[in-house]
Design an enzyme around this catalytic site. Structure first.
Site, PDB file in Angstrom:
ATOM      1  N   SER A 167       0.847  -1.191   0.000  1.00 37.66           N
ATOM      2  CA  SER A 167       0.000   0.000   0.000  1.00 37.66           C
ATOM      3  C   SER A 167       0.889   1.251   0.000  1.00 37.66           C
ATOM      4  O   SER A 167       1.841   1.321  -0.792  1.00 37.66           O
ATOM      5  CB  SER A 167      -0.917  -0.070   1.225  1.00 37.66           C
ATOM      6  OG  SER A 167      -1.995   0.794   1.108  1.00 37.66           O
TER       7      SER A 167
ATOM      8  N   ASP B 249      -8.250  -5.398  -6.079  1.00 39.10           N
ATOM      9  CA  ASP B 249      -7.921  -4.292  -5.177  1.00 39.10           C
ATOM     10  C   ASP B 249      -8.315  -2.965  -5.830  1.00 39.10           C
ATOM     11  O   ASP B 249      -7.845  -2.660  -6.936  1.00 39.10           O
ATOM     12  CB  ASP B 249      -6.411  -4.329  -4.909  1.00 39.10           C
ATOM     13  CG  ASP B 249      -5.943  -3.208  -4.013  1.00 39.10           C
ATOM     14  OD1 ASP B 249      -6.782  -2.461  -3.460  1.00 39.10           O
ATOM     15  OD2 ASP B 249      -4.714  -3.083  -3.862  1.00 39.10           O
TER      16      ASP B 249
ATOM     17  N   HIS C 245      -5.710  -6.482  -1.876  1.00 39.07           N
ATOM     18  CA  HIS C 245      -4.673  -5.529  -1.437  1.00 39.07           C
ATOM     19  C   HIS C 245      -3.497  -6.254  -0.755  1.00 39.07           C
ATOM     20  O   HIS C 245      -3.667  -6.887   0.271  1.00 39.07           O
ATOM     21  CB  HIS C 245      -5.337  -4.539  -0.477  1.00 39.07           C
ATOM     22  CG  HIS C 245      -4.653  -3.215  -0.382  1.00 39.07           C
ATOM     23  ND1 HIS C 245      -4.260  -2.477  -1.471  1.00 39.07           N
ATOM     24  CD2 HIS C 245      -4.293  -2.477   0.704  1.00 39.07           C
ATOM     25  CE1 HIS C 245      -3.701  -1.333  -1.062  1.00 39.07           C
ATOM     26  NE2 HIS C 245      -3.697  -1.312   0.255  1.00 39.07           N
TER      27      HIS C 245
END
Lengths: 520, 520
Positions: free
Chosen positions: B186, B456, B481
């Site tokens: 991320s 994601d 993710h």
């Protein structure tokens, strides 16, 4: 007419601190009493570029209220040969270094001379805190007052300034697809190389001339700088006109005597100064004006002449730091080796210094305490006290000064005294690398030319070997400090023409690769 | 027992601002009333790493007196499998993102599971201003007070923190020649990728998982995020046990109905709320506790559930944001598509939300105004107001919300109101690039893996195509993710095992290339 010498703190020279700690004498720094901006360079200025200003942010890397302050950053621009945005014609950007950008611009003829061939737009950006690019309302009294304001003078902020300005300029010119190549010499060369490494999305390549990016954190020997100066006076270069050849060629001559006289001069000056009436003898010998003399000031004045002459030992007459004849080291050694001048060493040293300080012959005496700063270089002393910790102070047996070690503690103390600031000696290698550069960049990065002339005292800290196919070292054995970037002359030697041709060729390749990638 | 939902500002989600401006309703943000740290992750923590602190400098890029302030930066370290400095065994570093580093560490099993194979030292560095790494004496009241202190929370400072800490740690371990590989998911993945690009002398390579480095400055469509959420609910994934096969496989199922019900729910909630007694109906339907309800708060609570469930639609039970079953999107759609539940849409939506908020079945009612921040993620809202301007707010026909445009002006106003700060929307691409990344990095840089799972919502801003032989995109169609970084389970599907094996293989190649370069 009295003249001084360009001050030692010039061009990331922080020699004053080094000498203080090694020779244990107090030094003051002379400086020229005139601007070495010839009438021809003034005409270059007025004809070749326009002056513009960009509203730049004070601090790119934080978001405090203070960081949002802005200042006017000067840049010079020449559209004369630009092929235009529609053709994605290239943009050549000079990443300004520690002084007035006009001065660097006028000494970077390479860009002007190649603009027509490349149809390039030329941009010369001034480094923050120098020239007319002064934060805090353009007020030097405020900007230079103390570390609260000077703290914003740093290499990383300067690089971000360049990225921001270039991106914005390209948008405004509707030229977002025009490739940018950056150029720089000396500290400006370091910035150019780092700019390509850190901002590959802004510049497709960099010509980094005489950029000692490895002169940090003990990567390069502390003795290298002064050894090179010594070697320059041991083996000087001069033009040789042969009766049998049709053309000219350069030749290297040995003069152990020249080197030894200079190396012995420091002790000679100190010894003379200690004798009764000695300072008067020195004053007379070196034509020092009546106002101020000390052994330390004289040593500084003389070492300035030798070091900067070695650095700018160009093959043609020049006027970068001071007006100089072609091959000035040779001229100095000629004066020192002159048999007709007899045994008066001080007189010979004076004649040598005269080459640097008085090539015009107009000076009748010299000021040692001239503190003017014609190129606006003073704030380098701040950079040399924070991040630019280049340990050039050591002297081994080959050095031009008596044996000494680089004294970091001395530097730190001087910086504490001058600015109340602590250097960060490992920061440059943390941010930009340098250790094991061959291994690190062998498969990382591309499109940088590292030019170095081996007569340049800084060359020991340069990249002298190819790292990869596109991280290329061009090494000119007989070259001085960023000689490749200077305006060409008909008298330029073949090695210099060759180096410049190679640079042009490489930049052509970068551009054609870029245009190919864009169209595919 | 009352439970809330993980708040929307989580994981660079700045949805609150987006929803404010698009739906024109005032929202508050619920948050879970417990820490999703299971007893097993506590045991991981106590066994697998030690906690240390490093004295970090406040501002790397300026030299003001303030910049020299220091703070204690937390890092977690595991020597357990390290081959040691003498063997130059590698160091794997997690470049911490916007929260408590223990939480990310416990969700990055990939590094723990591969440490034995690589004989790697593991280091997880906490991002400044999060967790226990708080400048200004560790005092959050001071550090978070206003922009004068929060101003030092920035991505560039964080990257320089990592460089400084890693270099110093290696010196202290006498392991300067141990190669470093960085990992991150991320925002941490963005930092990992940028770290390799900006600090190639510190890290030989980066695994950047689910790093939307292209979700800036209109490089990626503003509609991408919510379209992906919509598509996730249109075509969910689940495990399929075949009677004829010996093993398990995953399968994709379509459910236009599931998507339509969710997309219609926002209007339904607003309409219901406007009816007399409507809020009571909503309270009962969604089991909202007695303390607070509004249409806006409910929309936020519900959208949180759908968005985060899409983001963490992992193939096995997980506990990253909230405890969730395997393939939670499928579970939600199962609830929505359940024919037995009749026509009560609100009841079906409640059942779907229950998958996210109450997989344990222990909650009896939910708080909408729970403002706790179990993972210490609150300061992301500062980052989202300064440099992290990811325009994820738009909704086109495919979006999960009613059609809307990303509203930069709204964001800027919210930031002005909240912090008195102006965003710098072009800064990230100025500093790190992103435009034309294929062209820019084709011949620049090396050794980055960009992993993305296409389920994601962030994946639209990821690097989804190989840039060069060593700037590689691994794309998992059915991945969520940073699923690759999670601890493996025996139930992991083959595509996930395959992606991880490829990552390991590539990292092996980086290391062997490094050792080869070092020895030659």
């Amino acid at each position: 007419m009295a003249m001084g010498g360009t001050r030692l703190r010039l061009l990331f020279l922080t020699l004053q601190l080094l000498l203080i700690s090694s020779a244990k004498i107090t030094l003051r720094f002379p400086s020229p009493a005139f601007r070495p901006e010839s009438s021809s360079s003034v005409s270059i200025k007025s004809k070749l570029y326009e002056t513009k200003y960009y509203t730049q942010i004070l601090d790119h890397f934080t978001f405090t209220p203070q960081s949002y302050q802005t200042f006017q950053q000067r840049y010079l621009i020449s559209y004369k040969h630009w092929g235009g945005a529609k053709k994605n014609a290239p943009i050549f950007v000079y990443t300004g270094n520690e002084g007035d950008i006009e001065w660097f611009t006028q000494n970077t003829g390479f860009m002007f001379e190649n603009a027509p061939h490349f149809k390039a737009l030329l941009v010369f950006i001034e480094h923050r805190f120098y020239g007319k690019s002064i934060p805090f309302g353009g007020n030097k009294d405020v900007a230079y007052a103390n570390s609260s304001t000077l703290g914003y003078l740093s290499s990383t902020q300067a690089l971000a300034d360049y990225a921001t300005l270039i991106i914005d300029l390209k948008k405004n010119l509707s030229a977002v697809d025009s490739p940018v190549v950056v150029f720089g010499g000396s500290y400006g060369g370091m910035l150019a190389a780092w700019f390509r490494l850190k901002y590959p999305h802004v510049a497709i390549g960099a010509l980094a001339s005489s950029a000692p990016i490895l002169y940090f954190d003990n990567i390069t020997s502390e003795y290298s700088f002064h050894s090179t100066v010594g070697n320059d006076f041991r083996a000087f270069v001069h033009m040789h006109v042969s009766l049998f050849d049709t053309g000219k060629c350069w030749r290297r001559s040995e003069s152990e005597n020249c080197y030894k006289v200079i190396k012995g001069s420091w002790q000679l000056i100190e010894d003379t100064a200690e004798q009764s009436g000695g300072l008067d003898t020195l004053r007379k010998s070196f034509r020092i004006c009546k106002n101020y003399i000390s052994a330390g000031a004289l040593v500084s004045w003389l070492s300035t002449a030798f070091i900067y002459t070695a650095m700018t030992d160009y093959p043609t007459p020049s006027n970068f730091l001071n007006p100089l004849p072609a091959y000035p080291v040779k001229q100095m050694c000629k004066a020192i080796d002159d048999r007709k001048a007899g045994n008066n060493t001080l007189e010979k040293l004076y004649s040598a210094a005269n080459v640097y300080y008085n090539s015009t012959g107009r000076a009748t005496c010299f000021n040692l305490n001239d503190d003017s700063d014609p190129h606006g270089l003073d704030e380098w002393s701040w950079q040399a006290c924070t991040e630019m910790i280049l340990p050039i102070g050591g002297n081994n047996a080959d050095g031009i000064f008596p044996p000494s070690e680089w004294d970091y503690a001395g530097r730190a103390q001087s910086c504490e005294d001058a600015f109340g600031v602590q250097p960060r000696p490992n920061w440059i290698t943390t941010e930009f690398g340098g250790h094991n550069i061959q291994r690190v960049l062998k498969r990382f990065g591309s499109n940088i030319i590292f030019f170095n002339g081996l007569r340049d005292p800084w060359s020991g800290g340069g990249v002298l070997k190819d790292i990869s196919k596109s991280l290329v070292a061009i090494v000119a054995k007989e070259g001085a400090h960023h000689v490749d970037l200077r305006f060409s002359t008909p008298e330029d030697p073949e090695w210099l023409k060759h180096a410049r041709r190679r640079e042009v060729k490489i930049i052509e390749n970068w551009l054609s690769q870029y245009y190919h990638s864009s169209s595919s």
